[in-house]
Enzyme design. Structure first.
Site, short mmCIF file in Angstrom:
data_model
loop_
_atom_site.label_atom_id
_atom_site.label_comp_id
_atom_site.label_asym_id
_atom_site.label_seq_id
_atom_site.Cartn_x
_atom_site.Cartn_y
_atom_site.Cartn_z
CB THR A 41 -4.55 16.44 4.46
OG1 THR A 41 -4.23 15.30 3.68
CG2 THR A 41 -5.39 17.40 3.62
CB SER B 38 0.68 11.09 7.76
OG SER B 38 -0.51 10.36 7.79
CB ALA B 39 -0.30 8.20 12.66
CG HIS B 40 -2.38 6.90 7.13
ND1 HIS B 40 -2.29 6.49 5.84
CD2 HIS B 40 -2.66 8.22 7.08
CE1 HIS B 40 -2.50 7.53 5.03
NE2 HIS B 40 -2.72 8.59 5.77
CB CYS C 11 -5.09 9.92 -3.27
SG CYS C 11 -3.41 10.17 -2.74
#
Ligand code: PLP
Length: 353
Positions: free
Chosen positions: A50, A172-174, A297
């Site tokens: 983000t 993004s890591a997740h 989301c």
């Protein structure tokens, strides 16, 4: 295995703990760079994708070309920007229209605007893969900068920052099974982008703030695992095909969204015209199966998906679409359990009732 004391040092300090933390960050930078085929010097750690997306979009663009399928972390900063919006069209299979991109970029080049084209690598709802390298080649012809949100891609499809010839890329890591709250912007060497988070010399003055050392270490480890996930991806693809074939057999009227486009292997997006998504979700939940409507989301506030709207799908599809996610843990038995529940909830006997 890292212990808490391994990441306790401030990487900007010159004492031993500081140097140790710095070494951890630099090792992770190499792992992330390898995952996306970029140079380590091009990887800048952020708090997530983000932030990385917001950073690129916050620069002083005169015009931004984008399609309505982009993630909120791209569309919201565009809505807040004073740049001119260039809306790109998307086919009903979810793929952005390259002819439309060519025309839009040519028009913006004629107006000699400082233009950004942003096109995600793969969509987070439909899994549909976008023609980023082709779009970037068109952008190059017109001197337009290119950003890609690659969050959904690594570990699922090859990500080649250098070959795609984009200027910036967010990860993004997740989404790789790594920790939440850490990601990166990959910024082509030599491309100028004013810092979004100012106030420190970290990340070679491009992103201020003491680094999230433990998060970055976890991101590096997840990137190293994801770089070797080809076999897992093939296995999941087979399970997804089995699931979709079973759904079509049980419910011939079901529509598999994006099925005629190149897609990621981990999602099946299914609509049953005439059935409400909420009803399907609740009935499947009672059978012990968790599926979602639209973007993860936005589940909870079941509204229709902006992605499906951008694909110009009618209300009978947008109102009934449910998304099934598969992952490395998914097994044959899970698919069998899903199909048994689906038969009960949306098989021909259930639909006739
Ligand atoms: N872009 C896409 C396509 C996503 O799916 C997500 C989150 O899932 C993001 C951006 C935001 O990433 P982060 O959670 O790292 O801020």
């Amino acid at each position: 295995m890292l212990a808490a004391q391994d990441v306790a040092g401030n990487p900007s300090s010159v004492h031993a703990e500081g140097r140790h933390a710095r070494a951890i960050i630099e090792a992770a930078r190499e792992q992330v760079a390898l995952l996306v085929n970029a140079k380590p010097s091009e990887v800048i750690f952020t708090s997530g994708a983000t932030e990385a997306n917001n950073w690129v979009l916050a620069a002083s663009w005169n015009a931004i070309a984008f399609a309505g399928i982009e993630h909120d972390s791209v569309t919201a900063p565009i809505a807040a920007s004073s740049a001119k919006r260039i809306d790109l069209s998307v086919a009903t299979n979810g793929v952005a229209d390259l002819d439309g991109i060519r025309e839009a970029l040519a028009a913006s080049a004629e107006a000699s605007e400082r233009t950004l084209l942003t096109l995600m690598m793969a969509n987070n709802e439909t899994g549909v893969i976008q023609p980023v390298a082709q779009a970037a080649a068109l952008a190059r012809e017109h001197g337009v900068m290119v950003h890609t949100d690659a969050v959904q891609a690594p570990g699922r499809i090859p990500v080649d920052f250098a070959a795609m010839d984009v200027d910036t890329l967010s990860v993004s890591a997740h989404k790789l099974g790594g920790p939440r709250g850490v990601g990166a912007l990959v910024l082509r060497d030599g491309v100028e982008l004013p810092a979004l988070i100012k106030g420190g010399g970290q990340e070679r003055r491009r992103r201020g703030g003491t680094e999230n050392v433990s998060g970055i270490a976890g991101f590096g480890a997840a990137a190293a695992v994801a770089a070797n996930e080809k076999d897992a991806a093939r296995r999941i693809a087979k399970l997804r095909d089995r699931l979709e074939n079973g759904v079509k057999r049980a419910t011939p009227a079901a529509v598999i969204i994006g099925s005629d486009a190149p897609r990621l292997i981990n999602t099946a997006y299914i609509a049953v015209p005439g059935k409400l998504a909420e009803t399907l979700i609740i009935k499947l939940d009672l059978e012990g199966i968790a599926v979602s409507a639209g973007a993860a989301c936005s589940s909870g506030k079941v509204g229709s998906s902006h992605v499906l709207k951008a694909m110009n799908l009618g209300p009978e599809i947008t109102g009934s679409a449910v998304r099934v996610s598969l992952g490395p843990q998914t097994q044959d038995d899970d698919i069998a359990a899903f199909l048994a529940a689906w038969e009960k909830v949306a098989g021909s006997a259930a639909l006739a009732a």
